[in-house]
Design an enzyme around this catalytic site. Structure first.
Site, PDB file in Angstrom:
ATOM      1  N   HIS A  21       4.582 -14.780  -1.044  1.00  0.00           N
ATOM      2  CA  HIS A  21       5.638 -15.723  -1.412  1.00  0.00           C
ATOM      3  C   HIS A  21       6.571 -15.949  -0.223  1.00  0.00           C
ATOM      4  CE1 HIS A  21       4.991 -15.421  -5.923  1.00  0.00           C
ATOM      5  NE2 HIS A  21       4.153 -14.539  -5.398  1.00  0.00           N
ATOM      6  N   ASP A 118      11.909 -19.257  -6.474  1.00  0.00           N
ATOM      7  CA  ASP A 118      10.605 -18.892  -7.025  1.00  0.00           C
ATOM      8  C   ASP A 118      10.678 -18.837  -8.556  1.00  0.00           C
ATOM      9  OD1 ASP A 118       7.951 -17.297  -5.765  1.00  0.00           O
ATOM     10  OD2 ASP A 118       8.352 -17.014  -7.892  1.00  0.00           O
ATOM     11  N   ALA A 355      -4.436  -8.184  10.275  1.00  0.00           N
ATOM     12  CA  ALA A 355      -4.999  -9.132  11.249  1.00  0.00           C
ATOM     13  C   ALA A 355      -4.126 -10.382  11.379  1.00  0.00           C
ATOM     14  CB  ALA A 355      -6.391  -9.556  10.779  1.00  0.00           C
ATOM     15  N   GLN A 357      -4.378 -13.422  10.458  1.00  0.00           N
ATOM     16  CA  GLN A 357      -5.399 -14.047   9.595  1.00  0.00           C
ATOM     17  C   GLN A 357      -5.696 -15.511   9.929  1.00  0.00           C
ATOM     18  OE1 GLN A 357      -6.009 -12.785   5.523  1.00  0.00           O
ATOM     19  NE2 GLN A 357      -5.776 -14.880   4.837  1.00  0.00           N
ATOM     20  N   TRP A 375      -3.720 -17.104  -3.229  1.00  0.00           N
ATOM     21  CA  TRP A 375      -3.604 -18.553  -3.038  1.00  0.00           C
ATOM     22  C   TRP A 375      -3.416 -18.925  -1.566  1.00  0.00           C
ATOM     23  CZ3 TRP A 375      -5.635 -22.470  -4.912  1.00  0.00           C
ATOM     24  CH2 TRP A 375      -5.129 -23.750  -4.713  1.00  0.00           C
ATOM     25  N   SER A 377      -4.458 -17.209   1.067  1.00  0.00           N
ATOM     26  CA  SER A 377      -5.733 -16.994   1.758  1.00  0.00           C
ATOM     27  C   SER A 377      -6.698 -18.133   1.449  1.00  0.00           C
ATOM     28  CB  SER A 377      -6.354 -15.658   1.330  1.00  0.00           C
ATOM     29  OG  SER A 377      -5.527 -14.596   1.745  1.00  0.00           O
ATOM     30  N   ALA A 395      -3.906 -11.296 -11.314  1.00  0.00           N
ATOM     31  CA  ALA A 395      -3.042 -12.478 -11.498  1.00  0.00           C
ATOM     32  C   ALA A 395      -3.837 -13.790 -11.392  1.00  0.00           C
ATOM     33  CB  ALA A 395      -1.871 -12.424 -10.532  1.00  0.00           C
ATOM     34  N   GLN A 397      -5.743 -14.844  -9.126  1.00  0.00           N
ATOM     35  CA  GLN A 397      -6.945 -14.811  -8.271  1.00  0.00           C
ATOM     36  C   GLN A 397      -8.238 -15.081  -9.042  1.00  0.00           C
ATOM     37  OE1 GLN A 397      -6.255 -10.945  -6.604  1.00  0.00           O
ATOM     38  NE2 GLN A 397      -4.269 -11.574  -5.796  1.00  0.00           N
TER      39      GLN A 397
HETATM   40  N1  UDP Z   1      -2.398 -11.848   5.881  1.00  0.00           N
HETATM   41  C1  UDP Z   1      -2.327 -11.639   7.245  1.00  0.00           C
HETATM   42  N2  UDP Z   1      -3.058 -10.634   7.778  1.00  0.00           N
HETATM   43  C2  UDP Z   1      -3.845  -9.815   7.040  1.00  0.00           C
HETATM   44  C3  UDP Z   1      -3.923 -10.041   5.648  1.00  0.00           C
HETATM   45  C4  UDP Z   1      -3.189 -11.080   5.102  1.00  0.00           C
HETATM   46  O1  UDP Z   1      -1.621 -12.357   7.960  1.00  0.00           O
HETATM   47  O2  UDP Z   1      -4.472  -8.917   7.603  1.00  0.00           O
HETATM   48  C5  UDP Z   1      -1.597 -12.953   5.297  1.00  0.00           C
HETATM   49  C6  UDP Z   1      -2.482 -14.091   4.888  1.00  0.00           C
HETATM   50  O3  UDP Z   1      -2.698 -14.948   6.013  1.00  0.00           O
HETATM   51  C7  UDP Z   1      -1.695 -14.743   3.753  1.00  0.00           C
HETATM   52  C8  UDP Z   1      -0.915 -13.577   3.157  1.00  0.00           C
HETATM   53  O4  UDP Z   1      -0.964 -12.516   4.106  1.00  0.00           O
HETATM   54  O5  UDP Z   1      -0.798 -15.713   4.263  1.00  0.00           O
HETATM   55  C9  UDP Z   1      -1.500 -13.082   1.855  1.00  0.00           C
HETATM   56  O6  UDP Z   1      -1.200 -13.972   0.842  1.00  0.00           O
HETATM   57  P1  UDP Z   1      -2.211 -14.243  -0.355  1.00  0.00           P
HETATM   58  O7  UDP Z   1      -1.563 -15.229  -1.253  1.00  0.00           O
HETATM   59  O8  UDP Z   1      -3.546 -14.619   0.151  1.00  0.00           O
HETATM   60  O9  UDP Z   1      -2.388 -12.844  -1.057  1.00  0.00           O
HETATM   61  P2  UDP Z   1      -1.361 -11.742  -1.608  1.00  0.00           P
HETATM   62  O10 UDP Z   1      -1.002 -10.876  -0.467  1.00  0.00           O
HETATM   63  O11 UDP Z   1      -0.178 -12.458  -2.199  1.00  0.00           O
HETATM   64  O12 UDP Z   1      -2.178 -11.027  -2.631  1.00  0.00           O
END
Ligand code: UDP
Length: 479
Positions: A21, A118, A355, A357, A375, A377, A395, A397
């Site tokens: 978020h 939010d 990482a 990402q 969401w 990802s 949730a 996913q």
């Molecule tokens: N992310 C990242 N590096 C990692 C894993 C995740 O930068 O190694 C970032 C990813 O790019 C995304 C966020 O963390 O922007 C994860 O958000 P997402 O909604 O996919 O999943 P959540 O963490 O809320 O379950």
């Protein structure tokens, strides 16, 4: 300068204090700063401490930006992961954010044009009403998931949730827009509870949230028309001002390019980013690597991690895997990792704790993404044009992965299976056997995502409309 003009709108953004978020809300904050609005972002001290330096550098160029933080009342090392950890941090944050916001709204000299909050943080709606300030709800999920929330209330009322174990593959009836493909299995994970009392608690929470959003001035969604057009139309029949302005990460990049800004978008990561995996990727052939990442909140049992790991090694493909320090329940519980796995990983794997990402997904060596279907990802994979292998955790996913596999056909859904053979098979499907068909539909969607955030595109126009509407609020407020 415009930000010093007393009529410059001042918006207060409040994300739920979790990575998924915080990241899109910082992107939105920066987009509003680029439009020369004054922006205050309120988060938890836990988030603030972890992103402090990078955010300071990133927002230093916007004099109208301010970052505020309040404690979520939990110890620093409290695991803010999984269902219970998330909920505790949201509740703790709401408790302290409420008096802080009240103080801010009452203080003479702070004029707030609008709150952007939010959907889970109900306290802000009460304060917005009390102080007569418009509130726009932000939902960091898909349009489909928000639409479904409203129907979950009814499904629980009609006792169709909890559903029976044997009905997992039955279609969910009477949910317009979703009932031709959504099965009980694809409902949010918490619908699997067998406990009627938990269901009734959820029903109340959803009913309250839907009520709050319907009373809000508008609803901001990190999605785009070509991805979720039919659901967005349905939503607009209930909520007239729906601003679909995503994918926000790509939208921000585009607007910064327009400004000819040379500074990179620095990360709002809560973990230290290990860039070394990019050089590892540099040495691999094009589209030969499966990137494995389960986001910031997923937690796995030791048995699950071993099945996935075995599957990756048995796939005989290269893999880059993010194993967060708090990914495994109970940590390294003393059981030694099988030698064959360590050998296989040395040959073909790279493991990092967090990482970069977006850069990983954009790397030419990456051919697929084994994801928990968060969401952000999902949107990042779409923008990068990388087909997904979905293993949803909780949730929204479960819904997202159904869309990926069944509606958009840009990946495969491995939901509810955690078996080494299935992992190995499906990794090969994504990288080889089904690669061409998946890549074809993904390329179309990826192109549509990019188009939506360029001038004349739907998200681009919707953001301009949002900014215009906020400016109008400020003019009216000044009358
Ligand atoms: N992310 C990242 N590096 C990692 C894993 C995740 O930068 O190694 C970032 C990813 O790019 C995304 C966020 O963390 O922007 C994860 O958000 P997402 O909604 O996919 O999943 P959540 O963490 O809320 O379950």
């Amino acid at each position: 300068m415009e930000h010093q003009n007393p009529f410059t709108p001042h918006v207060v953004l409040i994300p739920t204090p979790m990575q998924g978020h915080v990241t899109p809300t910082f992107h939105l904050a920066e987009l509003l700063c680029l439009a020369k609005l004054n922006v205050t972002l309120l988060t938890s001290t836990y988030v603030h401490q972890r992103i402090n330096k990078s955010i300071e550098a990133r927002f230093a160029r916007y004099p109208g930006f301010k970052l505020e933080a309040v404690s979520d009342g939990l110890p620093d090392d409290y695991p803010r992961t999984g269902k219970d950890g998330c909920w505790a941090s949201i509740q703790g944050f709401a408790l302290t954010a409420q008096p802080f916001l009240r103080e801010m709204l009452s203080s003479v000299g702070t004029s707030v044009t609008c709150l952007l909050v939010d959907g889970w943080l109900g306290f802000a709606n009460n304060l917005a009403k009390e102080f007569g300030i418009p509130l726009i709800a932000i939902r960091c999920f898909s349009a489909a998931y928000y639409w479904l929330d409203a129907y979950l209330v009814k499904l629980i009322e009609d006792e169709r949730i909890p559903f029976k174990e044997e009905d997992m593959d039955k279609l969910v009836e009477n949910v317009p827009g979703l009932d031709t493909f959504l099965r009980n299995r694809d409902l949010p994970s918490f619908c699997r509870t067998k406990d009627r009392a938990t269901c009734l608690g959820l029903q109340q929470a959803f009913a309250d949230e839907v009520q709050r959003t319907s009373e809000a001035y508008g609803l901001i969604l990190n999605t785009f028309e070509d991805l979720e057009g039919p659901l967005l139309s349905l939503l607009r029949s209930k909520c007239p001002r729906v601003y679909s302005i995503g994918p926000l990460h790509s939208h921000l990049k585009h607007r910064l390019d327009e400004e000819k800004t040379t500074l990179p978008i620095s990360s709002s990561s809560l973990w230290e980013v290990d860039q070394s995996c990019l050089s590892w990727l540099d040495k691999k052939p094009a589209e030969s690597v499966i990137y494995v990442g389960f986001g910031s909140l997923t937690i796995l049992e030791k048995e699950q991690i071993l099945e996935i790991w075995e599957g990756l090694v048995q796939s005989n493909k290269y893999f880059l895997w993010v194993i967060r320090p708090n990914l495994v329940i109970g940590g390294e519980n003393g059981t030694p990792t099988p030698t064959a796995l360590l050998e296989g990983t040395k040959e073909r794997g790279c493991i990092v704790s967090w990482a970069p990402q977006e850069a990983v997904l954009a790397h030419p060596a990456v051919g697929g993404f084994l994801t928990h279907s968060g969401w952000n990802s999902t949107l990042e994979s779409i923008t990068a044009g990388v087909p997904m292998l979905c293993w949803p955790y909780f949730a929204d996913q479960q819904v997202n992965s159904r869309y990926v596999g069944e509606v958009w056909k840009i990946g495969l859904d491995m939901k509810d299976k955690c078996d080494r053979k299935v992992v190995a098979e499906m990794v090969n499907d994504v990288l080889d056997r089904k690669k061409d068909e998946l890549k074809e539909s993904m390329a179309r969607m990826s192109e549509a995502a990019k188009k939506s955030v360029t001038e004349g595109g739907s998200s681009y126009c919707n953001l301009d409309r949002l900014i215009q509407d906020i400016k109008m609020m400020s003019i009216k407020g000044a009358d």
